[in-house]
Scaffold this motif. Structure first.
Motif, PDB file in Angstrom:
ATOM      1  N   ILE A  48       4.449  13.218  -3.780  1.00  0.00           N
ATOM      2  CA  ILE A  48       2.742  13.140  -4.030  1.00  0.00           C
ATOM      3  C   ILE A  48       2.176  12.090  -4.684  1.00  0.00           C
ATOM      4  O   ILE A  48       1.239  11.377  -4.063  1.00  0.00           O
ATOM      5  N   GLY A  49       2.967  11.529  -5.756  1.00  0.00           N
ATOM      6  CA  GLY A  49       2.509  10.460  -6.370  1.00  0.00           C
ATOM      7  C   GLY A  49       2.495   9.242  -5.547  1.00  0.00           C
ATOM      8  O   GLY A  49       1.540   8.454  -5.274  1.00  0.00           O
ATOM      9  N   ALA A  50       3.580   9.081  -4.709  1.00  0.00           N
ATOM     10  CA  ALA A  50       3.540   7.739  -4.066  1.00  0.00           C
ATOM     11  C   ALA A  50       2.787   7.802  -2.874  1.00  0.00           C
ATOM     12  O   ALA A  50       2.174   6.883  -2.226  1.00  0.00           O
ATOM     13  N   LEU A  51       2.529   8.916  -1.965  1.00  0.00           N
ATOM     14  CA  LEU A  51       1.668   9.013  -1.031  1.00  0.00           C
ATOM     15  C   LEU A  51       0.212   8.818  -1.439  1.00  0.00           C
ATOM     16  O   LEU A  51      -0.689   8.285  -0.642  1.00  0.00           O
ATOM     17  N   THR A  52      -0.061   9.647  -2.473  1.00  0.00           N
ATOM     18  CA  THR A  52      -1.471   9.123  -2.724  1.00  0.00           C
ATOM     19  C   THR A  52      -2.130   7.899  -3.311  1.00  0.00           C
ATOM     20  O   THR A  52      -3.312   7.714  -3.514  1.00  0.00           O
ATOM     21  N   VAL A  53      -1.182   7.161  -3.722  1.00  0.00           N
ATOM     22  CA  VAL A  53      -1.404   5.719  -4.098  1.00  0.00           C
ATOM     23  C   VAL A  53      -2.226   4.969  -2.860  1.00  0.00           C
ATOM     24  O   VAL A  53      -3.247   4.449  -3.253  1.00  0.00           O
ATOM     25  N   PHE A  54      -1.924   5.353  -1.557  1.00  0.00           N
ATOM     26  CA  PHE A  54      -2.907   5.028  -0.660  1.00  0.00           C
ATOM     27  C   PHE A  54      -4.097   5.125  -0.452  1.00  0.00           C
ATOM     28  O   PHE A  54      -5.035   4.681  -0.027  1.00  0.00           O
ATOM     29  N   LEU A  55      -4.635   6.370  -1.325  1.00  0.00           N
ATOM     30  CA  LEU A  55      -5.861   6.759  -1.280  1.00  0.00           C
ATOM     31  C   LEU A  55      -6.624   6.205  -2.558  1.00  0.00           C
ATOM     32  O   LEU A  55      -7.962   6.150  -2.412  1.00  0.00           O
ATOM     33  N   VAL A  56      -5.843   5.714  -3.525  1.00  0.00           N
ATOM     34  CA  VAL A  56      -6.584   5.252  -4.648  1.00  0.00           C
ATOM     35  C   VAL A  56      -6.192   3.655  -5.250  1.00  0.00           C
ATOM     36  O   VAL A  56      -7.129   3.411  -5.819  1.00  0.00           O
ATOM     37  N   ALA A  57      -5.098   3.138  -4.435  1.00  0.00           N
ATOM     38  CA  ALA A  57      -5.162   1.733  -5.044  1.00  0.00           C
ATOM     39  C   ALA A  57      -6.079   0.790  -4.771  1.00  0.00           C
ATOM     40  O   ALA A  57      -6.647   1.001  -3.475  1.00  0.00           O
ATOM     41  N   HIS A  58      -6.310  -0.167  -5.370  1.00  0.00           N
ATOM     42  CA  HIS A  58      -7.156  -1.313  -5.225  1.00  0.00           C
ATOM     43  C   HIS A  58      -6.555  -2.571  -4.980  1.00  0.00           C
ATOM     44  O   HIS A  58      -6.962  -3.570  -4.692  1.00  0.00           O
ATOM     45  N   GLN A  59      -4.987  -2.530  -5.465  1.00  0.00           N
ATOM     46  CA  GLN A  59      -4.340  -4.128  -5.509  1.00  0.00           C
ATOM     47  C   GLN A  59      -3.384  -3.937  -4.603  1.00  0.00           C
ATOM     48  O   GLN A  59      -2.765  -2.906  -4.292  1.00  0.00           O
ATOM     49  N   PRO A  60      -3.122  -4.763  -3.550  1.00  0.00           N
ATOM     50  CA  PRO A  60      -2.046  -4.985  -2.619  1.00  0.00           C
ATOM     51  C   PRO A  60      -0.772  -4.685  -3.204  1.00  0.00           C
ATOM     52  O   PRO A  60       0.136  -3.960  -2.599  1.00  0.00           O
ATOM     53  N   ILE A  61      -0.294  -4.947  -4.446  1.00  0.00           N
ATOM     54  CA  ILE A  61       1.007  -4.676  -5.137  1.00  0.00           C
ATOM     55  C   ILE A  61       1.255  -3.224  -5.329  1.00  0.00           C
ATOM     56  O   ILE A  61       2.186  -2.870  -5.182  1.00  0.00           O
ATOM     57  N   SER A  62      -0.008  -2.368  -5.241  1.00  0.00           N
ATOM     58  CA  SER A  62       0.028  -0.984  -5.525  1.00  0.00           C
ATOM     59  C   SER A  62       0.998  -0.259  -4.107  1.00  0.00           C
ATOM     60  O   SER A  62       1.795   0.582  -4.187  1.00  0.00           O
ATOM     61  N   TYR A  63       0.470  -0.865  -3.258  1.00  0.00           N
ATOM     62  CA  TYR A  63       0.854  -0.423  -1.683  1.00  0.00           C
ATOM     63  C   TYR A  63       2.563  -0.958  -1.760  1.00  0.00           C
ATOM     64  O   TYR A  63       3.230   0.126  -1.067  1.00  0.00           O
ATOM     65  N   GLY A  64       2.932  -2.002  -2.247  1.00  0.00           N
ATOM     66  CA  GLY A  64       4.188  -2.389  -2.152  1.00  0.00           C
ATOM     67  C   GLY A  64       4.960  -1.402  -3.004  1.00  0.00           C
ATOM     68  O   GLY A  64       6.248  -0.975  -2.792  1.00  0.00           O
ATOM     69  N   ILE A  65       4.582  -1.196  -3.931  1.00  0.00           N
ATOM     70  CA  ILE A  65       5.554  -0.240  -5.070  1.00  0.00           C
ATOM     71  C   ILE A  65       5.498   1.188  -4.453  1.00  0.00           C
ATOM     72  O   ILE A  65       6.562   1.781  -4.507  1.00  0.00           O
ATOM     73  N   ALA A  66       4.372   1.652  -3.951  1.00  0.00           N
ATOM     74  CA  ALA A  66       4.457   2.798  -3.147  1.00  0.00           C
ATOM     75  C   ALA A  66       5.493   3.053  -2.174  1.00  0.00           C
ATOM     76  O   ALA A  66       6.301   3.771  -2.082  1.00  0.00           O
ATOM     77  N   ILE A  67       5.431   2.028  -1.292  1.00  0.00           N
ATOM     78  CA  ILE A  67       6.332   1.752  -0.229  1.00  0.00           C
ATOM     79  C   ILE A  67       7.966   1.934  -0.518  1.00  0.00           C
ATOM     80  O   ILE A  67       8.642   2.475  -0.313  1.00  0.00           O
ATOM     81  N   ALA A  68       7.917   1.030  -1.596  1.00  0.00           N
ATOM     82  CA  ALA A  68       9.413   0.755  -2.155  1.00  0.00           C
ATOM     83  C   ALA A  68       9.738   2.094  -2.912  1.00  0.00           C
ATOM     84  O   ALA A  68      10.886   2.835  -2.677  1.00  0.00           O
ATOM     85  N   THR A  69       8.670   2.772  -3.613  1.00  0.00           N
ATOM     86  CA  THR A  69       9.135   4.086  -4.322  1.00  0.00           C
ATOM     87  C   THR A  69       9.443   4.922  -3.052  1.00  0.00           C
ATOM     88  O   THR A  69      10.641   5.825  -3.321  1.00  0.00           O
ATOM     89  N   LEU A  70       8.746   5.229  -1.980  1.00  0.00           N
ATOM     90  CA  LEU A  70       8.978   6.176  -0.812  1.00  0.00           C
ATOM     91  C   LEU A  70      10.425   5.980  -0.458  1.00  0.00           C
ATOM     92  O   LEU A  70      11.225   6.695  -0.177  1.00  0.00           O
ATOM     93  N   LEU A  71      10.609   4.686   0.007  1.00  0.00           N
ATOM     94  CA  LEU A  71      11.964   4.311   0.556  1.00  0.00           C
ATOM     95  C   LEU A  71      13.353   4.335  -0.559  1.00  0.00           C
ATOM     96  O   LEU A  71      14.348   5.013   0.016  1.00  0.00           O
ATOM     97  N   PHE A  72      13.224   4.145  -1.717  1.00  0.00           N
ATOM     98  CA  PHE A  72      13.968   4.615  -2.641  1.00  0.00           C
ATOM     99  C   PHE A  72      14.335   6.155  -2.929  1.00  0.00           C
ATOM    100  O   PHE A  72      15.498   6.744  -3.124  1.00  0.00           O
ATOM    101  N   LEU A  73      13.173   6.831  -2.936  1.00  0.00           N
ATOM    102  CA  LEU A  73      13.155   8.155  -2.963  1.00  0.00           C
ATOM    103  C   LEU A  73      13.729   8.794  -1.808  1.00  0.00           C
ATOM    104  O   LEU A  73      14.846   9.570  -2.087  1.00  0.00           O
ATOM    105  N   LEU A  74      13.524   8.562  -0.470  1.00  0.00           N
ATOM    106  CA  LEU A  74      14.032   9.354   0.503  1.00  0.00           C
ATOM    107  C   LEU A  74      15.568   8.772   0.646  1.00  0.00           C
ATOM    108  O   LEU A  74      16.353   9.633   1.006  1.00  0.00           O
TER     109      LEU A  74
END
Length: 162
Positions: A48-74
């Motif tokens: 939930i946290g990683a996917l909702t970052v794409f709805l609330v993030a304002h900085q490009p680094i946030s998307y990178g962190i979310a993608i890395a988190t999803l990859l590591f999590l999965l």
């Protein structure tokens, strides 16, 4: 409150349970245990946290962190449920899931320091010594924590062989 939008609250409240769940599993088992009730709740909260970052993030680094988190999590959970299970899979699972905790805590600490107390935050500059110091502490905790987890897994492996 704290300048957080309704979607921001969804993101925050959705990912918040992952913190005490991670603390509980690390304190109890020495690592994130994917194949447990707490592990399932951790996965859901992190997702939930990683996917909702794409709805609330304002900085490009946030998307990178979310993608890395999803990859590591999965990756970590995929290895946990892999059959037959290779011995190295447990090490990789542990490292990957530890990285998810780190990637959760870096923005959590940063956002908290930048928003609290409401109206007069501890940090107003991303280059603040307090913020950089807090992030350095998180990195040290990751390195020490992963090292201890690997040592513990090796000890468990040796004990199982005797």
């Amino acid at each position: 409150m704290f300048g957080i939008s309704p979607l921001g609250w969804l993101h925050t409240m959705g990912s918040l349970p992952a913190i005490p769940l991670a603390i509980y599993m690390i304190a109890r088992h020495g690592r994130i245990v994917a194949r447990s009730g707490a592990g399932a709740a951790y996965f859901l909260s992190m997702l939930i946290g990683a996917l909702t970052v794409f709805l609330v993030a304002h900085q490009p680094i946030s998307y990178g962190i979310a993608i890395a988190t999803l990859l590591f999590l999965l990756g970590g959970y995929g290895l946990a449920y892999l059959r037959p299970r290779h011995a190295l899979a447990r090490y990789a699972e542990t490292v990957l899931l530890s990285l998810t905790v780190f990637l959760l805590m870096v923005p959590t600490v940063s956002e908290t320091l930048r928003r609290v107390p409401d109206g007069h935050p501890f940090v107003t500059d991303m280059g603040s010594a307090l913020l950089l110091g807090a992030q350095a502490v998180l990195l040290i905790m990751l390195l020490v924590g992963v090292t201890l987890q690997i040592v513990n897994l090796r000890k468990q492996g040796r004990a199982a062989m005797t």
